[in-house]
Design an enzyme around this catalytic site. Structure first.
Site, PDB file in Angstrom:
ATOM      1  N   ASP A 166     -21.772  18.185 -27.441  1.00  0.00           N
ATOM      2  CA  ASP A 166     -20.340  18.278 -27.154  1.00  0.00           C
ATOM      3  C   ASP A 166     -19.641  19.115 -28.226  1.00  0.00           C
ATOM      4  O   ASP A 166     -19.965  19.019 -29.417  1.00  0.00           O
ATOM      5  CB  ASP A 166     -19.763  16.853 -27.147  1.00  0.00           C
ATOM      6  CG  ASP A 166     -18.358  16.779 -26.594  1.00  0.00           C
ATOM      7  OD1 ASP A 166     -18.165  17.194 -25.439  1.00  0.00           O
ATOM      8  OD2 ASP A 166     -17.453  16.301 -27.306  1.00  0.00           O
ATOM      9  N   GLU A 170     -39.768  20.054 -34.943  1.00  0.00           N
ATOM     10  CA  GLU A 170     -40.775  19.142 -35.513  1.00  0.00           C
ATOM     11  C   GLU A 170     -41.424  18.316 -34.393  1.00  0.00           C
ATOM     12  O   GLU A 170     -42.632  18.155 -34.358  1.00  0.00           O
ATOM     13  CB  GLU A 170     -40.025  18.153 -36.393  1.00  0.00           C
ATOM     14  CG  GLU A 170     -40.417  18.070 -37.808  1.00  0.00           C
ATOM     15  CD  GLU A 170     -39.582  16.938 -38.422  1.00  0.00           C
ATOM     16  OE1 GLU A 170     -39.787  15.769 -38.097  1.00  0.00           O
ATOM     17  OE2 GLU A 170     -38.682  17.276 -39.224  1.00  0.00           O
TER      18      GLU A 170
HETATM   19  C1  NOJ Z   1     -15.964  18.155 -23.821  1.00  0.00           C
HETATM   20  C2  NOJ Z   1     -16.303  17.115 -22.799  1.00  0.00           C
HETATM   21  O1  NOJ Z   1     -16.940  17.744 -21.717  1.00  0.00           O
HETATM   22  C3  NOJ Z   1     -15.000  16.463 -22.397  1.00  0.00           C
HETATM   23  O2  NOJ Z   1     -15.163  15.619 -21.288  1.00  0.00           O
HETATM   24  C4  NOJ Z   1     -14.449  15.727 -23.593  1.00  0.00           C
HETATM   25  O3  NOJ Z   1     -13.197  15.182 -23.247  1.00  0.00           O
HETATM   26  C5  NOJ Z   1     -14.268  16.678 -24.773  1.00  0.00           C
HETATM   27  N1  NOJ Z   1     -15.411  17.497 -24.990  1.00  0.00           N
HETATM   28  C6  NOJ Z   1     -14.012  15.897 -26.041  1.00  0.00           C
HETATM   29  O4  NOJ Z   1     -15.168  15.236 -26.440  1.00  0.00           O
END
Ligand code: NOJ
Length: 566
Positions: A229, A279
């Site tokens: 993310d 690894e």
């Molecule tokens: C991207 C994720 O896809 C989304 O759903 C989320 O709200 C934001 N990042 C924050 O983590």
């Protein structure tokens, strides 16, 4: 020439034995991964929220569809302010989704079916209920846990103004002020998203060390990789100066603040994570994937994230962001192939995910309303065949294979997206693409919840979801489901698809046509009038009916060209 087809039948002439999925070290390079938004996939307990046992029950369905693996949205313990993207404990499963034993059962069941499991990991921020953040609040200024976040004194005589002018992605300032242990108004902390998602300070070595531990914890449980993310976040300009254009940061709600995103130091984290994953790969010969959510302005910047010792892949969102237009699509495809494939990685194509309006609705016309749903569906089918014909990997978001439209008329009182809570605006809110999937029957919960009639899905399903239920889709050979299944089958069977070359072919202005490898042609008519098929050949698959020798508007087709006469 293209011949009349009543549906998108597969020519048996070209079928070869299916390869076994996941067998090679580089399995990810042209994999098709299905994104499971766990709370909306299948609910095994009858509480109206999808869970891990539900995902396990759905695996045979996904195997039949023909994907190579699944990506699970975050299932960690979380107060769910952003549905799991606010993690309170990186080493456990939220009871609403199951527990670690159920997680292990899911991984084992997926592997038995030859499906990879990719876990979402959220390193840019945690939850305000994470023990580190709670300790930071309890300690007061200067405490060791404050150093794990971005705490700073405010501006103004009383520190009453945020330390800089940055805006949060989901509305409002990117800073919130805390009340210190003594009860007085105190320091501010940075959150690029909501106040319940404090940003971690990656300049503190303890953060990187903790995430090494987290990665190993899940890799040791057998996961095949991570979807990372906010992978262009993590580091902020060390001095946290004002943004040159905070209004633009807020308006676009995209990662444009150059001081908060895409800092050079972030690449060191991906090198560290790649070495750790390698690894594991060296031990048993199977790559552990890192696929990043990388929102940066250009394909050239994007390419830096997938250098050979960094992330294996990063979602290429420019295709997802492109309007339905042949020139624009061609431009973004060329840009990706030039800049990303040049790194040695493969492009990771995506048309839908849990943050975006679904293609059927997005392509249906202007505005946020339903537009022309028939047109949207035809274009979404054509786009799917285009995506599956491109060199590289592809991600399919749950419900995409059912042709689910966006639910655009959810009442305000059921909306859960923090964007709505923080801005009051329904523009670009994400609940409409997260409504629980319809599996069977004629009324909500459409088989989503085992609790039958009385079980209420966490977001209400409209009556028209019945038309898209999986049982109907499987029974109708003209459905989206069969189009995706046939396309995925051909990707396994035909050596030209997946990785390899793409050569553009001459075509009318509203048509994109290209050849993959030797003799596999994909053409998409972005216009509304039929055109003659660009080359003679044997049709394999089409997104709509193709009367003899033509490619109608809003339609895509794949076919093999006739061998040249000797
Ligand atoms: C991207 C994720 O896809 C989304 O759903 C989320 O709200 C934001 N990042 C924050 O983590």
């Amino acid at each position: 020439m293209l011949t009349a087809t009543t549906d998108h039948g597969v020519s048996p002439r070209i079928a070869r034995p299916a390869s076994s999925p996941g067998a090679s070290r580089n399995w990810w390079r042209d994999a098709v991964v299905y994104q499971v938004y766990v709370r909306s996939f299948l609910d095994s307990t009858g509480d109206g929220i999808g869970d891990l046992a539900g995902v396990r029950a759905g695996l045979p369905y996904l195997r039949k569809l023909g994907v190579d693996g699944i990506w699970l949205s975050p299932v960690y313990p979380s107060p769910q302010h952003d549905h799991g993207y606010d993690v309170a404990d990186y080493l456990d499963v939220d009871p609403v989704y199951g527990d670690l034993e159920e997680f292990d059962r899911l991984v084992a069941a997926a592997h038995r079916l030859g499906l990879k499991v990719v876990l979402d990991i959220v390193p840019n921020h945690c939850s305000s209920e994470h023990p580190w953040f709670r300790a930071a609040l309890a300690e007061g200024p200067g405490g060791p846990h404050r150093a794990l976040f971005h705490f700073a004194d405010g501006r103004g005589a009383e520190g009453e103004m945020p330390p800089n002018n940055w805006r949060a992605m989901f509305g409002g300032p990117a800073w919130s002020r805390v009340t210190e242990p003594g009860g007085e108004p105190g320091q501010w902390y940075l959150h690029l998203f909501t106040p319940e998602q404090p940003d971690l300070n990656w300049r503190d070595p303890a953060v990187a060390e903790h995430f090494d531990h987290v990665l190993r914890f899940w890799l040791d449980r057998g996961v095949d990789g991570f979807r990372v993310d906010v992978a262009a976040g993590l580091f902020k300009h060390p001095e946290l100066p004002d943004s040159p254009d905070p209004e633009a940061d807020e308006r676009t709600r995209d990662s444009v603040n150059p001081l908060a995103w895409n800092q050079p130091e972030v690449h060191g984290v991906w090198r560290r994570w790649r070495a750790l994953c390698d690894e594991y790969a060296e031990r048993d010969g199977l790559d552990r994937l890192l696929v990043g959510e990388v929102s940066v302005p250009t394909a050239r910047e994007h390419a830096k994230y997938v250098r050979p010792d960094e992330l294996h892949q990063a979602f290429f969102f420019h295709l997802l962001g492109a309007p339905w237009d042949a020139d624009t699509f061609r431009g973004v495809i060329e840009e990706a192939l030039r800049d990303i494939a040049g790194t040695g990685s493969t492009v990771t194509w995506v048309l839908n995910n849990h943050d975006q309006v679904r293609t059927v609705t997005r392509y249906a016309g202007e505005g946020s309303g339903p537009g022309n749903p028939g047109l949207g569906a035809a274009r979404a089918r054509a786009a799917a065949l285009l995506m599956l014909a491109l060199p590289g990997a592809a991600y399919v978001y749950q419900g995409e294979e059912l042709g689910l439209p966006e639910v655009v008329d959810l009442p305000d009182e059921v909306l859960t997206d923090p964007i709505f809570r923080r801005t009051g605006s329904r523009s670009r809110i994400r609940d409409g693409c997260r409504v629980p999937l319809p599996w069977s029957g004629h009324a909500s919960p459409f088989g989503f919840s085992s609790g039958a009639e009385e079980a209420r899905p966490w977001l209400p399903q409209p009556e028209w979801f019945a038309e898209h239920a999986t049982d109907r889709a499987l029974a109708d050979t003209r459905s989206f489901w069969h189009l995706y299944r046939d396309g995925l089958q051909l990707r396994r069977d035909l050596p030209q698809l997946g990785e390899g070359t793409l050569r553009w072919l001459e075509a009318p202005p509203e048509v994109l046509a290209f050849e993959r490898g030797d003799g596999l042609v994909c053409a998409v008519n972005f216009g509304t009038s039929p055109v003659p098929a660009p080359v003679p050949g044997t049709p394999l698959l089409a997104s709509g009916q193709c009367p003899d020798g033509t490619l109608p508007g809003s339609t895509a087709a794949w076919w093999v060209t006739d061998p040249a006469p000797r």
